[in-house]
Design a protein around this motif. Sequence first.
Motif, PDB file in Angstrom:
ATOM      1  N   ASP A  35      -7.985   0.923   9.861  1.00  0.00           N
ATOM      2  CA  ASP A  35      -7.849   1.381   8.481  1.00  0.00           C
ATOM      3  C   ASP A  35      -9.018   0.776   7.701  1.00  0.00           C
ATOM      4  OD1 ASP A  35      -7.195   2.040   5.908  1.00  0.00           O
ATOM      5  OD2 ASP A  35      -5.188   1.171   5.928  1.00  0.00           O
ATOM      6  N   LEU A  38      -8.068  -0.024   3.667  1.00  0.00           N
ATOM      7  CA  LEU A  38      -7.034  -0.956   3.220  1.00  0.00           C
ATOM      8  C   LEU A  38      -6.548  -1.918   4.292  1.00  0.00           C
ATOM      9  CD1 LEU A  38      -4.919   1.550   1.082  1.00  0.00           C
ATOM     10  CD2 LEU A  38      -6.650  -0.061   0.280  1.00  0.00           C
ATOM     11  N   ARG A  41      -2.816  -2.634   4.756  1.00  0.00           N
ATOM     12  CA  ARG A  41      -2.103  -3.358   3.678  1.00  0.00           C
ATOM     13  C   ARG A  41      -1.418  -4.604   4.236  1.00  0.00           C
ATOM     14  NH1 ARG A  41      -1.940   0.000  -0.969  1.00  0.00           N
ATOM     15  NH2 ARG A  41      -1.964   2.231  -0.538  1.00  0.00           N
ATOM     16  N   SER A 104      -4.318   4.208  -3.235  1.00  0.00           N
ATOM     17  CA  SER A 104      -5.428   3.723  -2.424  1.00  0.00           C
ATOM     18  C   SER A 104      -6.731   3.608  -3.197  1.00  0.00           C
ATOM     19  CB  SER A 104      -5.658   4.656  -1.226  1.00  0.00           C
ATOM     20  OG  SER A 104      -4.512   4.711  -0.411  1.00  0.00           O
ATOM     21  N   GLN A 254      -9.610  -2.892  -4.571  1.00  0.00           N
ATOM     22  CA  GLN A 254      -9.347  -2.525  -3.183  1.00  0.00           C
ATOM     23  C   GLN A 254      -8.781  -3.710  -2.406  1.00  0.00           C
ATOM     24  OE1 GLN A 254     -12.163   0.259  -1.942  1.00  0.00           O
ATOM     25  NE2 GLN A 254     -11.532   0.336   0.190  1.00  0.00           N
ATOM     26  N   SER A 258      -4.947  -3.930  -0.687  1.00  0.00           N
ATOM     27  CA  SER A 258      -4.801  -4.286   0.724  1.00  0.00           C
ATOM     28  C   SER A 258      -3.790  -5.401   0.954  1.00  0.00           C
ATOM     29  CB  SER A 258      -6.160  -4.721   1.290  1.00  0.00           C
ATOM     30  OG  SER A 258      -7.123  -3.711   1.116  1.00  0.00           O
ATOM     31  N   THR A 342     -14.803   4.885   0.006  1.00  0.00           N
ATOM     32  CA  THR A 342     -13.358   5.162  -0.035  1.00  0.00           C
ATOM     33  C   THR A 342     -13.046   6.242  -1.057  1.00  0.00           C
ATOM     34  OG1 THR A 342     -12.885   2.873   0.586  1.00  0.00           O
ATOM     35  CG2 THR A 342     -11.087   4.131  -0.381  1.00  0.00           C
ATOM     36  N   LYS A 346     -11.314   9.729  -0.010  1.00  0.00           N
ATOM     37  CA  LYS A 346      -9.934   9.993  -0.433  1.00  0.00           C
ATOM     38  C   LYS A 346      -9.822  10.881  -1.666  1.00  0.00           C
ATOM     39  CE  LYS A 346      -7.879   5.780   1.556  1.00  0.00           C
ATOM     40  NZ  LYS A 346      -6.889   6.451   2.414  1.00  0.00           N
TER      41      LYS A 346
END
Length: 490
Positions: A35, A38, A41, A104, A254, A258, A342, A346
């Motif tokens: 990932d 993130l 997470r 995100s 970000q 995460s 990102t 996204k």
Amino acid sequence: MNTVVILVLFYNVVVIGGIGFYIWWRERHEHTTIDMALGGRSAGVATMSVTLAITYLGSAHVYGLMEMSFIMGAVALWFSFAHTILMCVMCLGTGPWIRRIGVSTIPELLGLLFGKRIRLICACVAGMVVFGLVTLETQTLGIGISSMSGWPLGWSAVLGAGIGTAYVYMGGIKQTMWVNLVNACVMYAAIIIAAIYLTYSLPGGWEAVTQHYVDNGTEFKLSVFGEPTLLASFSLAAIFSVVFAQSVNQQGMQACMSAKDEGVIRKSLWIAAPVNGLFGIFPVLVGLAAATIPEFAELGPKLAGATLVVTLLPTWLVVLVQAGFIGALLSTFAMSALAPATIFAKDIIGSSKKEPMTPEHEKSLIRRTILIIGIIAAFMTFFLHPNIVFAITWLFAWLVPFFFIIIAGLFWKRSATAAFQVIICCWSVNMVWSFIPQVKQVIGLQFLENPHVVSIVALVSVFIFNFIANDAKEPFFANGRYEKVEGVTQ
């Protein structure tokens, strides 16, 4: 290539390559997909807090503060103070709120609050602002490598951009976080030792530095309050731009996105604030000292401080200091490159597709975008060398309206029309203040910097446009609760 450059590069290759390779090996061994954005997470207090702190220890803190203290004195520390305030706002306010919602990206949050049009507009602007920060980090990496090697700034920046791209390319934010943790330990050990060593290696010591400013009638440069006009213009501009822009900037948020949960973000304040806030003291002292020694002062504000560090410290300590400095810059470069990548994946590409991208497709897209960003940023460094701190505060002014419309949407009311009107007003004023200086002179407000005036316009326009809006909905956190929104990945 001298010994310092070889050792600093070797250190970065080992740390960045080793951690990146391990994350890649884990991915292959466990048959999972990294990932990039993130890190699943899963960040804990140690990695999240250090990443948050070091992400904001970039070009402005390292060589930018040397440059600014060379010119204006200790008042440059207000830029560092502003970031300490920022750590408090992010760890106790915007960070937990945004992690709770589970978005995100910041444009995704704006889309949830105000609709797809606002999401796309803000994604384009936010992505370009953070790309601007990448170019400044590239310039500063070039300054650091040039001061060690004697190479031209442009080619030094190319090398720095290459290492910075490797910092995040293999393992995304998870790689960046673990490399940050190693670099933070090296960096603080180095600057503490270097500060002590400079006390004995400076010609005449710190007493001679102080006496220089007294003899020249510029002792105000030794005070964090400086001159009243300088204090008002620089310190307030730094606080306004840093707090209002960076507390909702994808680059730093970000890391919060995460985190495992909100509690991790709140606990991170106890590490992030001191790690970030105390760093600025050393580069400011170096800049002040460099301006008093002719052989360094004649190099000018951009290279004086960096050259002093390389010249007056022993080789082993220069290696440690430069490894720490370069590590801080690389961290900011990495997060600054990851943020627009990102957003592109996204908010611009991902949101336009009917079907969500597969993890593999998203990982590949983010990696390619990071690579392109690094190449363009390195190329631009051959032609553009703006004042780092002033350029950063100008860039931050573009993000200031995001803070006000997000706070309004979370806690007061949500109006897509009002949000659009606010950002258009703020961006228009920012352009006028930048490119038509006659306007601020005519109305007698030339002492206001871009972040000042944009913050005032944002605050006033948020109230005006929301009061007259006909499409307002209840706030996202209505009555102390928060709603589950379909499509948000928890």
